[in-house]
Scaffold this motif. Structure first.
Motif, PDB file in Angstrom:
ATOM      1  N   GLN A  38       0.858  -1.193   0.000  1.00  0.00           N
ATOM      2  CA  GLN A  38       0.000   0.000   0.000  1.00  0.00           C
ATOM      3  C   GLN A  38       0.895   1.244   0.000  1.00  0.00           C
ATOM      4  O   GLN A  38       1.617   1.495   0.964  1.00  0.00           O
ATOM      5  N   TRP A  39       0.821   1.994  -1.086  1.00  0.00           N
ATOM      6  CA  TRP A  39       1.574   3.255  -1.181  1.00  0.00           C
ATOM      7  C   TRP A  39       0.653   4.410  -0.787  1.00  0.00           C
ATOM      8  O   TRP A  39      -0.528   4.432  -1.184  1.00  0.00           O
ATOM      9  N   ASN A  40       1.216   5.353  -0.077  1.00  0.00           N
ATOM     10  CA  ASN A  40       0.434   6.416   0.550  1.00  0.00           C
ATOM     11  C   ASN A  40      -0.408   7.228  -0.437  1.00  0.00           C
ATOM     12  O   ASN A  40      -1.643   7.229  -0.385  1.00  0.00           O
ATOM     13  N   TRP A  41       0.258   7.935  -1.379  1.00  0.00           N
ATOM     14  CA  TRP A  41      -0.572   8.826  -2.210  1.00  0.00           C
ATOM     15  C   TRP A  41      -1.341   8.063  -3.283  1.00  0.00           C
ATOM     16  O   TRP A  41      -2.428   8.465  -3.680  1.00  0.00           O
ATOM     17  N   ASP A  42      -0.811   6.916  -3.699  1.00  0.00           N
ATOM     18  CA  ASP A  42      -1.591   6.063  -4.618  1.00  0.00           C
ATOM     19  C   ASP A  42      -2.908   5.663  -3.966  1.00  0.00           C
ATOM     20  O   ASP A  42      -3.979   5.654  -4.601  1.00  0.00           O
ATOM     21  N   SER A  43      -2.805   5.308  -2.698  1.00  0.00           N
ATOM     22  CA  SER A  43      -3.958   4.802  -1.977  1.00  0.00           C
ATOM     23  C   SER A  43      -5.014   5.898  -1.802  1.00  0.00           C
ATOM     24  O   SER A  43      -6.218   5.658  -1.973  1.00  0.00           O
ATOM     25  N   ALA A  44      -4.556   7.106  -1.491  1.00  0.00           N
ATOM     26  CA  ALA A  44      -5.497   8.225  -1.324  1.00  0.00           C
ATOM     27  C   ALA A  44      -6.247   8.484  -2.638  1.00  0.00           C
ATOM     28  O   ALA A  44      -7.459   8.723  -2.648  1.00  0.00           O
ATOM     29  N   LEU A  45      -5.514   8.407  -3.746  1.00  0.00           N
ATOM     30  CA  LEU A  45      -6.171   8.610  -5.045  1.00  0.00           C
ATOM     31  C   LEU A  45      -7.119   7.456  -5.362  1.00  0.00           C
ATOM     32  O   LEU A  45      -8.186   7.659  -5.956  1.00  0.00           O
ATOM     33  N   ALA A  46      -6.742   6.252  -4.926  1.00  0.00           N
ATOM     34  CA  ALA A  46      -7.644   5.100  -5.110  1.00  0.00           C
ATOM     35  C   ALA A  46      -8.967   5.370  -4.412  1.00  0.00           C
ATOM     36  O   ALA A  46     -10.045   5.049  -4.937  1.00  0.00           O
ATOM     37  N   ALA A  47      -8.891   5.968  -3.221  1.00  0.00           N
ATOM     38  CA  ALA A  47     -10.129   6.260  -2.473  1.00  0.00           C
ATOM     39  C   ALA A  47     -11.044   7.162  -3.301  1.00  0.00           C
ATOM     40  O   ALA A  47     -12.263   6.943  -3.362  1.00  0.00           O
ATOM     41  N   TRP A  48     -10.461   8.165  -3.931  1.00  0.00           N
ATOM     42  CA  TRP A  48     -11.271   9.063  -4.774  1.00  0.00           C
ATOM     43  C   TRP A  48     -11.938   8.253  -5.900  1.00  0.00           C
ATOM     44  O   TRP A  48     -13.122   8.402  -6.191  1.00  0.00           O
ATOM     45  N   GLY A  49     -11.161   7.356  -6.513  1.00  0.00           N
ATOM     46  CA  GLY A  49     -11.708   6.505  -7.575  1.00  0.00           C
ATOM     47  C   GLY A  49     -12.853   5.641  -7.070  1.00  0.00           C
ATOM     48  O   GLY A  49     -13.927   5.576  -7.670  1.00  0.00           O
ATOM     49  N   SER A 113      -7.147  15.969   0.971  1.00  0.00           N
ATOM     50  CA  SER A 113      -7.869  16.496  -0.199  1.00  0.00           C
ATOM     51  C   SER A 113      -8.783  15.421  -0.781  1.00  0.00           C
ATOM     52  O   SER A 113      -9.912  15.703  -1.198  1.00  0.00           O
ATOM     53  N   MET A 114      -8.283  14.180  -0.787  1.00  0.00           N
ATOM     54  CA  MET A 114      -9.111  13.092  -1.308  1.00  0.00           C
ATOM     55  C   MET A 114     -10.272  12.801  -0.350  1.00  0.00           C
ATOM     56  O   MET A 114     -11.394  12.539  -0.782  1.00  0.00           O
ATOM     57  N   ALA A 115     -10.008  12.869   0.945  1.00  0.00           N
ATOM     58  CA  ALA A 115     -11.080  12.633   1.931  1.00  0.00           C
ATOM     59  C   ALA A 115     -12.192  13.661   1.739  1.00  0.00           C
ATOM     60  O   ALA A 115     -13.381  13.329   1.806  1.00  0.00           O
ATOM     61  N   ARG A 116     -11.819  14.891   1.483  1.00  0.00           N
ATOM     62  CA  ARG A 116     -12.852  15.919   1.280  1.00  0.00           C
ATOM     63  C   ARG A 116     -13.711  15.589   0.051  1.00  0.00           C
ATOM     64  O   ARG A 116     -14.938  15.723   0.076  1.00  0.00           O
ATOM     65  N   LEU A 117     -13.051  15.128  -1.022  1.00  0.00           N
ATOM     66  CA  LEU A 117     -13.798  14.772  -2.234  1.00  0.00           C
ATOM     67  C   LEU A 117     -14.695  13.557  -1.997  1.00  0.00           C
ATOM     68  O   LEU A 117     -15.814  13.482  -2.503  1.00  0.00           O
ATOM     69  N   ASP A 246      -8.075  21.922   2.592  1.00  0.00           N
ATOM     70  CA  ASP A 246      -9.155  20.938   2.502  1.00  0.00           C
ATOM     71  C   ASP A 246      -9.518  20.392   3.884  1.00  0.00           C
ATOM     72  O   ASP A 246     -10.692  20.149   4.177  1.00  0.00           O
ATOM     73  N   LEU A 247      -8.501  20.216   4.718  1.00  0.00           N
ATOM     74  CA  LEU A 247      -8.766  19.732   6.078  1.00  0.00           C
ATOM     75  C   LEU A 247      -9.567  20.781   6.860  1.00  0.00           C
ATOM     76  O   LEU A 247     -10.500  20.435   7.600  1.00  0.00           O
ATOM     77  N   ALA A 248      -9.208  22.044   6.689  1.00  0.00           N
ATOM     78  CA  ALA A 248      -9.944  23.116   7.382  1.00  0.00           C
ATOM     79  C   ALA A 248     -11.391  23.162   6.892  1.00  0.00           C
ATOM     80  O   ALA A 248     -12.325  23.344   7.690  1.00  0.00           O
ATOM     81  N   ALA A 249     -11.590  22.980   5.593  1.00  0.00           N
ATOM     82  CA  ALA A 249     -12.957  22.993   5.046  1.00  0.00           C
ATOM     83  C   ALA A 249     -13.763  21.812   5.599  1.00  0.00           C
ATOM     84  O   ALA A 249     -14.937  21.951   5.956  1.00  0.00           O
ATOM     85  N   MET A 250     -13.100  20.653   5.707  1.00  0.00           N
ATOM     86  CA  MET A 250     -13.785  19.488   6.284  1.00  0.00           C
ATOM     87  C   MET A 250     -14.133  19.727   7.743  1.00  0.00           C
ATOM     88  O   MET A 250     -15.211  19.357   8.220  1.00  0.00           O
ATOM     89  N   ALA A 251     -13.204  20.358   8.458  1.00  0.00           N
ATOM     90  CA  ALA A 251     -13.445  20.639   9.884  1.00  0.00           C
ATOM     91  C   ALA A 251     -14.678  21.517  10.040  1.00  0.00           C
ATOM     92  O   ALA A 251     -15.517  21.267  10.912  1.00  0.00           O
ATOM     93  N   ALA A 252     -14.799  22.517   9.177  1.00  0.00           N
ATOM     94  CA  ALA A 252     -15.958  23.415   9.256  1.00  0.00           C
ATOM     95  C   ALA A 252     -17.241  22.629   9.005  1.00  0.00           C
ATOM     96  O   ALA A 252     -18.240  22.797   9.706  1.00  0.00           O
ATOM     97  N   GLU A 253     -17.179  21.755   8.050  1.00  0.00           N
ATOM     98  CA  GLU A 253     -18.336  20.923   7.695  1.00  0.00           C
ATOM     99  C   GLU A 253     -18.737  19.986   8.832  1.00  0.00           C
ATOM    100  O   GLU A 253     -19.903  19.778   9.125  1.00  0.00           O
TER     101      GLU A 253
END
Ligand code: DGY
Length: 419
Positions: A38-49, A113-117, A246-253
Protein backbone atom coordinates in the motif's frame (compact mmCIF):
# COMPACT_ATOMS: atom_id res chain seq x y z
CA UNK A 1 -25.63 5.78 -28.00
CA UNK A 2 -22.71 7.08 -30.09
CA UNK A 3 -19.36 5.34 -30.44
CA UNK A 4 -17.57 7.75 -28.09
CA UNK A 5 -20.14 7.16 -25.34
CA UNK A 6 -19.82 3.38 -25.83
CA UNK A 7 -16.04 3.60 -25.56
CA UNK A 8 -16.32 5.72 -22.41
CA UNK A 9 -18.65 3.21 -20.83
CA UNK A 10 -16.27 0.40 -21.62
CA UNK A 11 -13.34 2.33 -20.15
CA UNK A 12 -15.40 3.09 -17.04
CA UNK A 13 -15.98 -0.63 -16.59
CA UNK A 14 -12.29 -1.41 -17.13
CA UNK A 15 -11.24 1.27 -14.66
CA UNK A 16 -13.58 -0.14 -12.01
CA UNK A 17 -12.23 -3.64 -12.72
CA UNK A 18 -8.66 -2.37 -12.24
CA UNK A 19 -9.49 -0.84 -8.86
CA UNK A 20 -11.26 -4.02 -7.75
CA UNK A 21 -8.50 -6.21 -9.19
CA UNK A 22 -5.82 -4.27 -7.29
CA UNK A 23 -7.81 -4.50 -4.05
CA UNK A 24 -5.94 -6.72 -1.59
CA UNK A 25 -8.63 -6.52 1.11
CA UNK A 26 -9.05 -3.08 2.65
CA UNK A 27 -6.20 -1.56 0.69
CA UNK A 28 -5.23 -1.24 -2.95
CA UNK A 29 -1.82 -1.89 -4.50
CA UNK A 30 -0.74 0.57 -7.23
CA UNK A 31 -0.29 -2.35 -9.63
CA UNK A 32 0.36 -6.07 -9.30
CA UNK A 33 4.03 -7.11 -9.37
CA UNK A 34 5.91 -3.81 -9.51
CA UNK A 35 4.30 -2.30 -6.39
CA UNK A 36 2.78 -5.06 -4.22
CA UNK A 37 2.13 -2.97 -1.07
CA UNK A 38 0.00 0.00 0.00
CA UNK A 39 1.57 3.26 -1.18
CA UNK A 40 0.43 6.42 0.55
CA UNK A 41 -0.57 8.83 -2.21
CA UNK A 42 -1.59 6.06 -4.62
CA UNK A 43 -3.96 4.80 -1.98
CA UNK A 44 -5.50 8.23 -1.32
CA UNK A 45 -6.17 8.61 -5.04
CA UNK A 46 -7.64 5.10 -5.11
CA UNK A 47 -10.13 6.26 -2.47
CA UNK A 48 -11.27 9.06 -4.77
CA UNK A 49 -11.71 6.51 -7.58
CA UNK A 50 -13.70 4.12 -5.35
CA UNK A 51 -15.96 7.00 -4.30
CA UNK A 52 -17.48 6.99 -7.81
CA UNK A 53 -19.03 3.54 -7.24
CA UNK A 54 -18.41 2.37 -3.66
CA UNK A 55 -18.11 5.13 -1.06
CA UNK A 56 -17.88 2.69 1.82
CA UNK A 57 -14.83 1.06 0.19
CA UNK A 58 -13.33 4.52 -0.39
CA UNK A 59 -13.40 5.28 3.33
CA UNK A 60 -11.94 1.85 4.11
CA UNK A 61 -8.96 2.68 1.87
CA UNK A 62 -8.22 5.87 3.81
CA UNK A 63 -8.79 4.15 7.16
CA UNK A 64 -6.37 1.36 6.29
CA UNK A 65 -3.81 3.95 5.21
CA UNK A 66 -4.09 5.74 8.55
CA UNK A 67 -3.90 2.43 10.43
CA UNK A 68 -0.17 2.59 9.67
CA UNK A 69 0.26 6.01 11.29
CA UNK A 70 3.28 6.28 13.57
CA UNK A 71 2.99 7.59 17.15
CA UNK A 72 4.76 10.73 15.90
CA UNK A 73 1.85 11.41 13.53
CA UNK A 74 3.72 10.46 10.34
CA UNK A 75 1.80 8.36 7.84
CA UNK A 76 4.46 6.28 6.05
CA UNK A 77 4.94 6.14 2.32
CA UNK A 78 4.61 2.32 2.15
CA UNK A 79 2.70 -0.05 4.43
CA UNK A 80 3.95 -3.62 4.20
CA UNK A 81 0.78 -5.54 5.04
CA UNK A 82 2.04 -8.89 3.70
CA UNK A 83 5.63 -9.56 2.75
CA UNK A 84 6.20 -9.91 -0.99
CA UNK A 85 9.66 -10.91 -2.25
CA UNK A 86 8.88 -9.31 -5.63
CA UNK A 87 9.62 -5.82 -4.25
CA UNK A 88 12.88 -4.31 -3.05
CA UNK A 89 13.55 -2.67 -0.59
CA UNK A 90 11.04 -4.45 1.63
CA UNK A 91 10.31 -4.40 5.37
CA UNK A 92 13.58 -6.15 6.29
CA UNK A 93 15.52 -3.26 4.75
CA UNK A 94 13.45 -0.42 6.22
CA UNK A 95 13.23 -1.94 9.73
CA UNK A 96 10.58 0.48 10.95
CA UNK A 97 10.10 -1.34 14.24
CA UNK A 98 6.37 -0.59 14.10
CA UNK A 99 3.49 -3.04 14.67
CA UNK A 100 2.54 -2.72 11.01
CA UNK A 101 5.89 -2.74 9.17
CA UNK A 102 6.36 0.33 6.98
CA UNK A 103 8.90 2.52 5.30
CA UNK A 104 10.47 5.23 7.46
CA UNK A 105 9.53 8.27 5.36
CA UNK A 106 6.27 9.84 4.25
CA UNK A 107 4.79 10.93 0.90
CA UNK A 108 2.83 13.98 -0.34
CA UNK A 109 -0.27 14.34 1.86
CA UNK A 110 -3.01 14.22 -0.74
CA UNK A 111 -5.17 12.12 1.62
CA UNK A 112 -7.00 15.08 3.22
CA UNK A 113 -7.87 16.50 -0.20
CA UNK A 114 -9.11 13.09 -1.31
CA UNK A 115 -11.08 12.63 1.93
CA UNK A 116 -12.85 15.92 1.28
CA UNK A 117 -13.80 14.77 -2.23
CA UNK A 118 -14.98 11.40 -0.91
CA UNK A 119 -17.11 13.20 1.68
CA UNK A 120 -18.58 15.41 -1.04
CA UNK A 121 -19.48 12.28 -3.03
CA UNK A 122 -21.77 11.18 -0.18
CA UNK A 123 -22.09 13.43 2.90
CA UNK A 124 -23.97 10.70 4.75
CA UNK A 125 -20.54 9.18 5.56
CA UNK A 126 -19.69 12.13 7.85
CA UNK A 127 -19.03 9.82 10.81
CA UNK A 128 -16.24 8.07 8.92
CA UNK A 129 -14.75 11.47 8.03
CA UNK A 130 -15.01 12.62 11.65
CA UNK A 131 -13.12 9.53 12.86
CA UNK A 132 -10.37 10.10 10.32
CA UNK A 133 -10.04 13.82 10.90
CA UNK A 134 -7.75 13.77 14.02
CA UNK A 135 -5.39 11.36 12.28
CA UNK A 136 -5.03 13.60 9.24
CA UNK A 137 -4.61 16.65 11.48
CA UNK A 138 -1.87 14.88 13.47
CA UNK A 139 -0.08 13.98 10.23
CA UNK A 140 -0.16 17.57 9.00
CA UNK A 141 1.08 18.75 12.41
CA UNK A 142 3.96 16.29 12.05
CA UNK A 143 4.83 17.90 8.70
CA UNK A 144 4.86 21.35 10.29
CA UNK A 145 7.10 20.16 13.14
CA UNK A 146 9.42 17.80 11.32
CA UNK A 147 9.56 18.70 7.64
CA UNK A 148 9.13 22.48 7.43
CA UNK A 149 12.26 24.61 7.68
CA UNK A 150 12.32 28.38 7.06
CA UNK A 151 8.72 28.03 5.93
CA UNK A 152 9.65 25.55 3.18
CA UNK A 153 8.46 21.94 3.13
CA UNK A 154 11.41 19.59 2.77
CA UNK A 155 11.96 16.04 1.67
CA UNK A 156 14.59 13.85 3.32
CA UNK A 157 14.61 11.25 0.54
CA UNK A 158 13.66 11.58 -3.15
CA UNK A 159 11.09 8.81 -2.55
CA UNK A 160 9.41 11.07 -0.01
CA UNK A 161 8.51 13.53 -2.79
CA UNK A 162 6.87 10.73 -4.81
CA UNK A 163 8.71 12.14 -7.85
CA UNK A 164 11.65 9.84 -7.23
CA UNK A 165 14.17 10.59 -9.95
CA UNK A 166 13.06 14.01 -11.17
CA UNK A 167 15.99 16.26 -12.08
CA UNK A 168 15.00 18.58 -9.22
CA UNK A 169 16.94 16.25 -6.89
CA UNK A 170 20.16 15.99 -8.92
CA UNK A 171 22.12 18.62 -6.98
CA UNK A 172 21.19 17.04 -3.64
CA UNK A 173 21.87 13.51 -4.89
CA UNK A 174 25.31 14.38 -6.26
CA UNK A 175 26.64 14.78 -2.73
CA UNK A 176 25.46 11.37 -1.53
CA UNK A 177 28.52 9.17 -1.06
CA UNK A 178 27.73 5.57 -1.99
CA UNK A 179 31.08 4.07 -1.05
CA UNK A 180 30.75 0.78 0.78
CA UNK A 181 27.12 0.16 -0.10
CA UNK A 182 26.45 -3.59 0.30
CA UNK A 183 25.35 -5.53 -2.80
CA UNK A 184 21.61 -5.69 -3.43
CA UNK A 185 19.24 -6.93 -6.10
CA UNK A 186 16.73 -4.55 -7.64
CA UNK A 187 13.35 -6.02 -8.42
CA UNK A 188 11.71 -3.11 -10.26
CA UNK A 189 13.67 -3.76 -13.45
CA UNK A 190 12.41 -7.35 -13.55
CA UNK A 191 8.87 -5.95 -13.91
CA UNK A 192 9.50 -2.91 -16.12
CA UNK A 193 11.97 -1.96 -18.88
CA UNK A 194 15.08 -0.49 -17.19
CA UNK A 195 15.08 2.50 -19.57
CA UNK A 196 11.84 3.67 -17.91
CA UNK A 197 13.22 3.41 -14.37
CA UNK A 198 15.82 5.24 -12.25
CA UNK A 199 19.48 4.36 -12.85
CA UNK A 200 21.75 2.09 -10.77
CA UNK A 201 23.61 5.10 -9.36
CA UNK A 202 20.30 6.64 -8.27
CA UNK A 203 19.35 3.38 -6.54
CA UNK A 204 22.74 3.25 -4.78
CA UNK A 205 22.01 6.73 -3.47
CA UNK A 206 18.42 5.94 -2.49
CA UNK A 207 19.68 3.01 -0.42
CA UNK A 208 22.44 5.06 1.15
CA UNK A 209 19.95 7.70 2.29
CA UNK A 210 17.62 4.96 3.52
CA UNK A 211 20.53 3.41 5.45
CA UNK A 212 21.18 6.71 7.23
CA UNK A 213 17.55 6.93 8.41
CA UNK A 214 17.55 3.32 9.58
CA UNK A 215 20.83 3.92 11.44
CA UNK A 216 19.24 6.93 13.13
CA UNK A 217 16.30 4.78 14.28
CA UNK A 218 14.13 6.94 11.98
CA UNK A 219 14.49 9.89 14.33
CA UNK A 220 13.11 12.81 12.34
CA UNK A 221 15.32 15.44 13.95
CA UNK A 222 18.56 13.53 13.34
CA UNK A 223 17.56 12.97 9.73
CA UNK A 224 16.68 16.65 9.21
CA UNK A 225 19.89 17.83 10.92
CA UNK A 226 22.46 15.39 9.55
CA UNK A 227 20.91 13.25 6.81
CA UNK A 228 22.73 12.97 3.47
CA UNK A 229 19.83 14.57 1.55
CA UNK A 230 17.57 17.48 2.44
CA UNK A 231 15.79 19.54 -0.19
CA UNK A 232 12.87 21.96 -0.17
CA UNK A 233 10.22 20.67 -2.57
CA UNK A 234 7.62 22.91 -4.22
CA UNK A 235 5.50 19.81 -4.98
CA UNK A 236 5.32 18.67 -1.37
CA UNK A 237 4.87 22.27 -0.23
CA UNK A 238 1.89 23.17 -2.42
CA UNK A 239 0.22 19.81 -1.88
CA UNK A 240 0.50 20.37 1.87
CA UNK A 241 -0.99 23.88 1.59
CA UNK A 242 -3.88 22.49 -0.41
CA UNK A 243 -4.34 19.59 2.01
CA UNK A 244 -4.46 22.02 4.95
CA UNK A 245 -7.13 24.07 3.19
CA UNK A 246 -9.15 20.94 2.50
CA UNK A 247 -8.77 19.73 6.08
CA UNK A 248 -9.94 23.12 7.38
CA UNK A 249 -12.96 22.99 5.05
CA UNK A 250 -13.79 19.49 6.28
CA UNK A 251 -13.45 20.64 9.88
CA UNK A 252 -15.96 23.41 9.26
CA UNK A 253 -18.34 20.92 7.69
CA UNK A 254 -17.94 18.38 10.48
CA UNK A 255 -17.84 20.82 13.39
CA UNK A 256 -14.27 19.87 14.30
CA UNK A 257 -11.54 22.15 15.67
CA UNK A 258 -8.90 23.09 13.10
CA UNK A 259 -7.81 26.36 14.64
CA UNK A 260 -4.07 25.57 14.29
CA UNK A 261 -4.28 25.38 10.52
CA UNK A 262 -4.53 29.15 9.94
CA UNK A 263 -1.08 29.72 11.50
CA UNK A 264 0.39 26.83 9.52
CA UNK A 265 -0.93 28.35 6.31
CA UNK A 266 0.65 31.73 7.06
CA UNK A 267 4.02 30.03 7.57
CA UNK A 268 3.70 27.99 4.38
CA UNK A 269 2.33 30.75 2.14
CA UNK A 270 5.13 33.10 3.17
CA UNK A 271 7.66 30.28 2.92
CA UNK A 272 6.75 29.54 -0.70
CA UNK A 273 8.58 32.68 -1.75
CA UNK A 274 11.82 31.07 -0.54
CA UNK A 275 11.41 28.60 -3.40
CA UNK A 276 10.83 31.24 -6.06
CA UNK A 277 13.88 31.17 -8.31
CA UNK A 278 13.92 34.50 -10.18
CA UNK A 279 16.59 33.18 -12.53
CA UNK A 280 14.21 30.65 -14.08
CA UNK A 281 11.04 32.56 -13.10
CA UNK A 282 9.53 29.51 -11.39
CA UNK A 283 9.19 27.75 -8.07
CA UNK A 284 12.22 25.55 -7.76
CA UNK A 285 13.63 22.90 -5.40
CA UNK A 286 16.46 24.00 -3.10
CA UNK A 287 19.25 22.09 -1.44
CA UNK A 288 18.76 22.99 2.23
CA UNK A 289 22.38 22.18 3.08
CA UNK A 290 23.76 24.80 0.67
CA UNK A 291 20.78 27.04 -0.16
CA UNK A 292 21.42 26.35 -3.85
CA UNK A 293 18.49 26.20 -6.29
CA UNK A 294 18.11 23.15 -8.52
CA UNK A 295 17.55 25.41 -11.56
CA UNK A 296 15.04 22.90 -12.87
CA UNK A 297 11.52 23.56 -14.05
CA UNK A 298 9.61 20.46 -12.95
CA UNK A 299 5.99 19.49 -12.55
CA UNK A 300 6.34 20.26 -8.83
CA UNK A 301 6.30 23.96 -9.75
CA UNK A 302 2.90 23.60 -11.43
CA UNK A 303 1.34 22.20 -8.26
CA UNK A 304 1.32 25.87 -7.19
CA UNK A 305 -2.04 26.09 -8.97
CA UNK A 306 -3.75 23.78 -6.48
CA UNK A 307 -2.58 26.03 -3.66
CA UNK A 308 -3.90 29.13 -5.42
CA UNK A 309 -0.31 30.27 -5.98
CA UNK A 310 -0.28 30.40 -9.79
CA UNK A 311 1.59 33.30 -11.40
CA UNK A 312 1.78 34.71 -14.95
CA UNK A 313 5.36 33.42 -15.20
CA UNK A 314 4.10 29.88 -14.55
CA UNK A 315 1.34 30.32 -17.13
CA UNK A 316 4.02 31.24 -19.65
CA UNK A 317 6.09 28.15 -18.77
CA UNK A 318 3.00 25.98 -19.06
CA UNK A 319 2.23 27.26 -22.54
CA UNK A 320 5.86 26.84 -23.61
CA UNK A 321 6.04 23.24 -22.33
CA UNK A 322 2.71 22.47 -23.96
CA UNK A 323 3.96 23.66 -27.31
CA UNK A 324 6.63 20.96 -27.10
CA UNK A 325 4.55 17.95 -26.06
CA UNK A 326 1.27 16.41 -27.09
CA UNK A 327 -0.05 14.92 -23.85
CA UNK A 328 -0.48 16.76 -20.55
CA UNK A 329 2.19 18.23 -18.32
CA UNK A 330 5.66 16.70 -18.69
CA UNK A 331 7.41 16.00 -15.39
CA UNK A 332 10.35 18.15 -16.43
CA UNK A 333 10.93 20.96 -18.90
CA UNK A 334 11.17 19.49 -22.43
CA UNK A 335 13.70 22.23 -23.21
CA UNK A 336 15.91 21.18 -20.28
CA UNK A 337 19.16 19.20 -20.76
CA UNK A 338 17.84 16.69 -18.21
CA UNK A 339 14.62 15.81 -20.11
CA UNK A 340 14.14 12.09 -20.88
CA UNK A 341 10.74 11.38 -22.35
CA UNK A 342 10.31 7.81 -21.03
CA UNK A 343 12.33 7.71 -17.82
CA UNK A 344 9.92 7.82 -14.88
CA UNK A 345 9.91 11.38 -13.45
CA UNK A 346 12.50 12.88 -15.79
CA UNK A 347 10.01 13.72 -18.54
CA UNK A 348 6.88 11.54 -18.69
CA UNK A 349 3.38 12.81 -18.00
CA UNK A 350 1.46 11.43 -15.03
CA UNK A 351 -2.36 11.46 -15.33
CA UNK A 352 -3.04 11.88 -11.61
CA UNK A 353 -0.78 14.94 -11.40
CA UNK A 354 -2.53 16.44 -14.42
CA UNK A 355 -5.80 15.95 -12.53
CA UNK A 356 -4.58 17.69 -9.38
CA UNK A 357 -3.09 20.59 -11.33
CA UNK A 358 -6.26 20.89 -13.42
CA UNK A 359 -8.34 21.30 -10.27
CA UNK A 360 -6.18 24.32 -9.40
CA UNK A 361 -6.27 25.68 -12.95
CA UNK A 362 -10.04 25.51 -13.00
CA UNK A 363 -10.50 27.09 -9.58
CA UNK A 364 -8.25 29.99 -10.55
CA UNK A 365 -10.29 30.69 -13.69
CA UNK A 366 -7.88 29.02 -16.13
CA UNK A 367 -10.71 26.87 -17.43
CA UNK A 368 -9.40 26.51 -20.95
CA UNK A 369 -6.08 25.14 -19.69
CA UNK A 370 -7.88 22.81 -17.27
CA UNK A 371 -10.02 21.39 -20.06
CA UNK A 372 -7.04 21.03 -22.36
CA UNK A 373 -5.26 19.03 -19.69
CA UNK A 374 -8.27 16.80 -19.19
CA UNK A 375 -8.69 16.26 -22.91
CA UNK A 376 -5.04 15.34 -23.45
CA UNK A 377 -5.02 12.99 -20.46
CA UNK A 378 -8.21 11.32 -21.66
CA UNK A 379 -6.74 10.91 -25.14
CA UNK A 380 -3.66 9.14 -23.79
CA UNK A 381 -5.81 6.75 -21.73
CA UNK A 382 -8.28 6.14 -24.57
CA UNK A 383 -5.48 5.34 -27.00
CA UNK A 384 -3.00 3.53 -24.76
CA UNK A 385 -4.78 2.27 -21.65
CA UNK A 386 -4.32 2.65 -17.91
CA UNK A 387 -0.53 2.94 -17.74
CA UNK A 388 1.41 4.29 -14.75
CA UNK A 389 2.76 7.17 -16.86
CA UNK A 390 3.07 8.15 -20.53
CA UNK A 391 5.63 9.50 -22.92
CA UNK A 392 4.34 13.09 -23.32
CA UNK A 393 5.47 13.28 -26.95
CA UNK A 394 4.03 10.13 -28.49
CA UNK A 395 1.83 8.75 -25.70
CA UNK A 396 3.75 5.46 -25.29
CA UNK A 397 2.38 3.78 -22.16
CA UNK A 398 5.23 3.47 -19.63
CA UNK A 399 5.97 1.76 -16.31
CA UNK A 400 3.35 -0.53 -14.78
CA UNK A 401 0.05 -1.28 -16.51
CA UNK A 402 -3.51 -1.56 -15.12
CA UNK A 403 -2.53 1.14 -12.72
CA UNK A 404 -4.75 2.09 -9.80
CA UNK A 405 -4.35 5.86 -9.86
CA UNK A 406 -4.76 6.11 -13.62
CA UNK A 407 -8.01 4.12 -13.32
CA UNK A 408 -9.12 6.35 -10.42
CA UNK A 409 -8.39 9.50 -12.39
CA UNK A 410 -10.32 8.20 -15.36
CA UNK A 411 -13.41 7.60 -13.22
CA UNK A 412 -13.25 10.89 -11.33
CA UNK A 413 -11.94 13.32 -13.90
CA UNK A 414 -10.40 12.34 -17.23
CA UNK A 415 -13.39 10.28 -18.36
CA UNK A 416 -15.82 13.03 -17.36
CA UNK A 417 -15.22 15.12 -20.46
CA UNK A 418 -18.17 17.16 -21.59
CA UNK A 419 -16.84 17.86 -25.07
C1 DGY B 1 9.64 2.65 -6.08
O1 DGY B 1 9.92 1.59 -5.52
O2 DGY B 1 9.92 2.93 -7.25
C2 DGY B 1 8.84 3.63 -5.37
O3 DGY B 1 8.55 4.74 -6.14
C3 DGY B 1 9.46 4.04 -4.08
O4 DGY B 1 8.44 4.65 -3.40
Amino acid sequence: MNAMADATKELDARAQAILCGNDRGGYTVPTAGLYPYQWNWDSALAAWGFSTFDVDRAWTELETLCSGQWDSGMVPHILFHKTDPGYFPGPDVWQSGTALPSSGITQPPVAASMARLVLEADPSFADRARALFPKLLAWHRWFMQHRVRDGMTCVTHPWESGRDNCPDWDIGMNGVDVTGIPPYERRDTSHVDASMRPTKLEYDRYLTILGFGRGAGWDAETIMADGPFLMADPGMHFILIRANDDLAAMAAELGEDASDIADWQTVLRNGAEGMWNAEIAAYDARDMRTGQFANVLGSGAFTAYIAGAGKPELDAHLERCWDKVRYGIPSSDPDGPYFEQKRYWRGPMWPFLNALIAIGLKESGRTEQAERLRHETAEAIRQKGFAEYFDPLDGTPCGGQDFTWTAAIWLTWAGQETT
